[in-house]
Design an enzyme around this catalytic site. Structure first.
Site, PDB file in Angstrom:
ATOM      1  CG  ASN A 183      93.961  18.876 -84.664  1.00 15.59           C
ATOM      2  OD1 ASN A 183      94.434  17.790 -84.968  1.00 15.59           O
ATOM      3  ND2 ASN A 183      93.998  19.333 -83.430  1.00 15.59           N
ATOM      4  CG  ASP A 184      89.413  16.986 -84.639  1.00 17.47           C
ATOM      5  OD1 ASP A 184      90.392  16.664 -83.953  1.00 17.47           O
ATOM      6  OD2 ASP A 184      88.447  17.635 -84.198  1.00 17.47           O
TER       7      ASP A 184
END
Lengths: 466, 104
Positions: free
Chosen positions: A394-395
């Site tokens: 994600n990040d």
């Protein structure tokens, strides 16, 4: 064995260890490297046994001790799942730290056996090195135990902070330096033990405020500490093999910490001071985001998109490993390749829980290492790629790192998945990643969210590809 | 004036840091996890200290406090040595299988 001969042989051990690390410059030479490492270790053990006066009963106990340790180590190494490598390494670091402490204590009480003088009348240089070695060893020991517990989930991964924490650490750090100086002056055993206890305490205190997301840095840092501890003991024992090895391991851990910090665009100091992932401003952006519409799809949509693509880049993250989806993922890739889709993998430096963790997990699933690319090597390819398949990451894909200077992850190098024609996100839900930052990619027109367990979703896609 | 042997050891130490620096930068990022497990294994060369401690004479031939600590340190170092090299080998083996498959 003469002291000169054993010194030469210890030097050879050091050289063999250098070759062991050198071998890791490519997968082809790496196994030879590991063999050099083993040879160096066997040589070091044999030389040490031959250079001491052997007492038969002690030799027997030594063999028993070696067998107990060897059996435990062998069983652990054989059984450990690859997802648990970070906590294994953290656990092993704690053992090196504790062994350093035990050796130092032993040398303190019987300096004559080590040729360092007599009890409480140890050579000045040796007592300095002993003080440093025992202190770094103790810090490594407790620090690694905390890291192990956080990684193993025996303890919450969220940072533990309290007021005055940094002051307490600063005071303890100063106290440790003071104790070492005092120890040199009077060699008192009380001071020696207080030094050990203070070091154990600070090892515990410096790791508790560091959050789960920063664990790759912490493990690398403790790797480095274990090296410096070994070097400290090496100076005390005047042993070349230990000094060389300590320096190698120390610099290796330091470089890995640097690479990890750079992968997150954070300074080392910032990581050590801790408390990441609890910032209030990140929560605000979450609330803002949740009302925006999101396109979500199912396995059928995903397999249709990928089957008709000419190129796909897979972006795996730790979520994939947790779901044990790597084998299903490889099956999916095999099917895609049969459909003449070009597939490669993009790995972010901090994907996973330790340096290179994701590469090992993919290797375990038989993904050829020449299909796996590091961030700098593949980032330009996203623009010419049809589909990015982000699974459990994600990040590391969040474009906000490039656009919003207020974001906590601003400046972190990210994979440019948004440049692909379409982006597939396999995720359990809309929750933000470790950094607590909302990912604007979820709301883009060319993004399709696949809400499911990573393994189940991948298996469903495999079925649909038939 | 004679040079203190400590200076020689310090020289070895400093030069080894530089060797470590260059060697580790040349390690391919995909092998960083095996790098950590192998550095962990080799740092257990601290077993040489444990060996001296476990064989040290207490005078009367009894097992001394230092001997006991030495034996404990041998156990810990042995866990690391066997565990570290073995798990590294296990990982590196995974990088091998694929080479074979590719050649087929």
């Amino acid at each position: 064995m003469s002291a000169n001969l054993s010194s030469i042989l210890f030097l050879i051990t050091g050289v063999l260890f250098i070759l062991a690390l050198r071998g890791l410059s490519s997968p082809e030479t790496s196994r030879m490297g590991n063999f050099f490492g083993i040879a160096g270790m066997v040589l070091a053990i044999v030389v040490s046994i031959l250079s001491v006066d052997i007492l038969f009963t002690n030799l027997l106990y030594f063999i028993i001790a070696l067998s107990i340790g060897g059996t435990i180590g062998g069983i652990i190494a054989f059984k450990i799942p690859m997802t648990a490598m970070p906590q294994l390494v953290a656990g092993f670091h704690s053992l090196v730290g504790l062994a350093a402490v035990l050796v130092a204590v032993s040398a303190y009480y019987s300096p004559d056996s080590f040729g360092l003088g007599t009890f409480q009348n140890i050579k000045t240089a040796s007592i300095i090195e002993m003080g440093l070695g025992v202190s770094i060893g103790a810090i490594t020991f407790t620090g690694s135990i905390i890291a192990f517990m956080k990684l193993q989930g025996l303890m919450s991964g969220s940072p533990i902070t309290f007021p005055g924490q940094h002051y307490l650490n600063a005071i303890l750090g100063t106290l440790i330096l003071g104790l070492i100086i005092y120890l040199i002056a009077n060699q008192s055993s009380q001071i020696f033990w207080i030094l050990i206890i203070a070091s154990l305490l600070i090892g515990f205190l410096i790791i508790i405020p560091i959050g789960g997301a920063d664990m790759p840095v912490v493990i690398s840092m403790l790797n480095s500490y274990s090296g410096w501890a070994a070097a400290g003991i090496g100076f005390t024992l005047e042993n070349t093999a230990l000094i060389i090895t300590g320096a190698l391991v120390g610099s290796s851990g330091a470089i890995l910490s640097y690479i990890m910090c750079k992968g997150m665009n954070r300074s080392f100091l910032n990581v050590i001071l801790g408390g990441f992932g609890t910032d209030s401003h990140s929560n605000e952006s979450n609330k803002k985001g949740e009302q925006k519409p999101v396109k979500s799809g199912n396995a059928e949509d995903a397999s249709f998109l990928m089957k008709n693509a000419s190129s796909v880049i897979i972006v795996p993250g730790y979520g994939m490993a947790v779901a044990q989806a790597q084998h299903a993922l490889r099956e999916m890739v095999d099917k895609l390749k049969k459909n003449d889709v070009k597939v490669s993998y993009a790995i972010h430096p901090v994907a996973g829980r330790m340096p290179g963790h994701m590469n090992v997990l993919l290797a375990e699933a038989n993904v050829p290492y020449d299909e796996v690319f590091e961030l700098d090597d593949i980032n330009n390819d996203f623009a010419n790629t049809d589909v990015a398949f982000v699974i459990g990451a994600n990040d590391v894909t969040n474009p906000v790192a490039k656009t919003d200077p207020k974001s906590p992850i601003f400046g972190m190098p990210v994979l440019d998945v948004e440049k692909c024609k379409s982006v597939l996100f396999v995720k359990r839900g809309m929750s933000p990643g470790y950094a607590g930052v909302d990912n604007e990619l979820f709301y883009r027109d060319n993004t399709l969210m696949l809400f499911a367990d990573a393994k189940k979703m991948t298996e469903d896609i495999v079925k649909n590809l038939d | 004036m004679e040079i203190d042997p400590f200076i020689f050891r310090l020289s070895i130490f400093i030069l080894s840091i530089f060797i470590g620096y260059f060697v580790v930068w040349s390690v391919t990022p995909s092998l960083h996890t095996p790098l950590m497990s192998v550095t962990n294994a080799i740092s257990s060369v601290i077993i040489v200290g444990a060996i001296i401690a476990s064989f040290s004479f207490s005078g009367e031939g009894d097992i001394s406090f230092s001997n006991i600590l030495g034996f404990l340190a041998v156990v810990l170092a042995a866990i690391n040595i066997f565990g570290g090299f073995f798990v590294t080998q296990r990982m590196l083996q995974m990088y091998k299988k694929k080479e074979k498959k590719k050649n087929k």
